[in-house]
Scaffold this active site. Sequence first.
Site, short mmCIF file in Angstrom:
data_model
loop_
_atom_site.label_atom_id
_atom_site.label_comp_id
_atom_site.label_asym_id
_atom_site.label_seq_id
_atom_site.Cartn_x
_atom_site.Cartn_y
_atom_site.Cartn_z
N THR A 73 0.83 -1.21 0.00
CA THR A 73 0.00 0.00 0.00
C THR A 73 0.86 1.26 0.00
O THR A 73 2.05 1.23 0.28
CB THR A 73 -0.93 0.00 1.23
OG1 THR A 73 -0.13 -0.18 2.40
CG2 THR A 73 -1.95 -1.11 1.12
N ASP A 143 5.66 2.58 7.77
CA ASP A 143 5.51 1.16 8.08
C ASP A 143 4.20 0.59 7.53
O ASP A 143 4.16 -0.54 7.02
CB ASP A 143 5.55 0.94 9.59
CG ASP A 143 6.96 1.10 10.16
OD1 ASP A 143 7.92 1.04 9.35
OD2 ASP A 143 7.10 1.30 11.38
N CYS A 144 3.13 1.36 7.64
CA CYS A 144 1.84 0.84 7.16
C CYS A 144 1.59 1.14 5.69
O CYS A 144 0.74 0.51 5.06
CB CYS A 144 0.70 1.38 8.01
SG CYS A 144 0.66 3.17 8.18
N TYR A 145 2.34 2.11 5.13
CA TYR A 145 2.25 2.42 3.70
C TYR A 145 3.68 2.44 3.13
O TYR A 145 4.26 3.50 2.90
CB TYR A 145 1.59 3.79 3.48
CG TYR A 145 0.15 3.86 3.91
CD1 TYR A 145 -0.84 3.17 3.22
CD2 TYR A 145 -0.23 4.64 5.01
CE1 TYR A 145 -2.16 3.26 3.59
CE2 TYR A 145 -1.56 4.72 5.39
CZ TYR A 145 -2.52 4.03 4.68
OH TYR A 145 -3.84 4.11 5.06
#
Length: 390
Positions: A73, A143-145
């Site tokens: 993502t 970290d999440c994207y």
Amino acid sequence: MAHTKVNKTIAEINERIRSGKAVVLNAEEMTEAVRTMGKEKAAKEVDVVTTGTFSPMCSSGLLFNIGQKEPPTIKTSKVTLNGVPAYAGLAAVDGYLGATEPREDDPLNKVYPGQFKYGGGNVIEDLVAGRTVSLRAEAYGTDCYPRKSYEKEITLADLPHAELFNPRNCYQNYNAAVNLTSRIVYTYMGPLKPNMRNVNFATAGCLSPLFNDPLFKTIGLGTRIFLGGGIGYVIGAGTQHVPNPKRNERGIPLSPAGTLELKGDLKQMEARYLRGLSFIGYGNTMSVGVGIPIPVLNEEIAWYTGVADSDIEMPVKDYGHDYPNGLPRVLQHCTYEELKSGEVEIMGKKVETVPMTSYPISLEIADKLKEWIQKGEFLLSEPVEKIPAW
């Protein structure tokens, strides 16, 4: 015999639309109806008046989401569509593309600095027309994207969400522009020849939505409209809305006044009613088609929808000396009827007139909305919040 006043509701008019009994006129037809039969009889016989305008509306744009279809993502920090920058500081993959934003590497700008051939309005037209557009995105990575770049050739169908979101449309009256200097002046009203050799103006006259409801008696938050060939909504007063202008006896403002904020699903729309434009010496913009139905609730509304081109007085201002300084004088007023004729007298001089609004397409929009209503495909909506007029 005592005169019985007309007092309809939108619910009653919608029931007539559903049953195929509603009497619908475009605004041009309503002007003639009020002239010949008077406001009392027109109010009894006519249920809805349809309006239309097709004019450059710079404060327009596309609110979109590119989706998270391909892992990993991404949280975009920079997005371009066909090389035109969009604002990406909304959320992970949301963006907003302004109609006036120019392409970064516009070839015209390389030859003539400050001139742009292609911009956000052209991208929006290309998407609605079904053309392929180059999407490029950059990100700083989290970290999440974790993804840092993304490129893909897309069409409108590839965007999970695509909404025409226009902060300021449908100006209620506007300046007629002249140039009193000895050199040509390039403006958002188009090129103005020196020594007042042309006057440019932008409105659809008696067809224009906010001339038919000048005090916002029926138009407000939630009003369902024709937008770009599809169905849209009024979501409030637009930016630069002036609620208390000086008005003539018909309620028509004598200067730029009301504006509307609009939205609609881009995937319903047609490229015929959304056109990307480039004005020499100014830059990019977009012509937007808007049609608003006016329910004839009473004699007062009938009177307002009977507005004629001769009732509309437009202020003539100098975009050469005055406008750049921010304090443009009103040289005089000209009626839309005079401006529409092709020649008008300003300060004792005969001047050629140049419309920036397409009257034929404005009428086409009013007639298309009329047809939708007559077929029962379009119902009127009750505003849930008023737009200030005073």
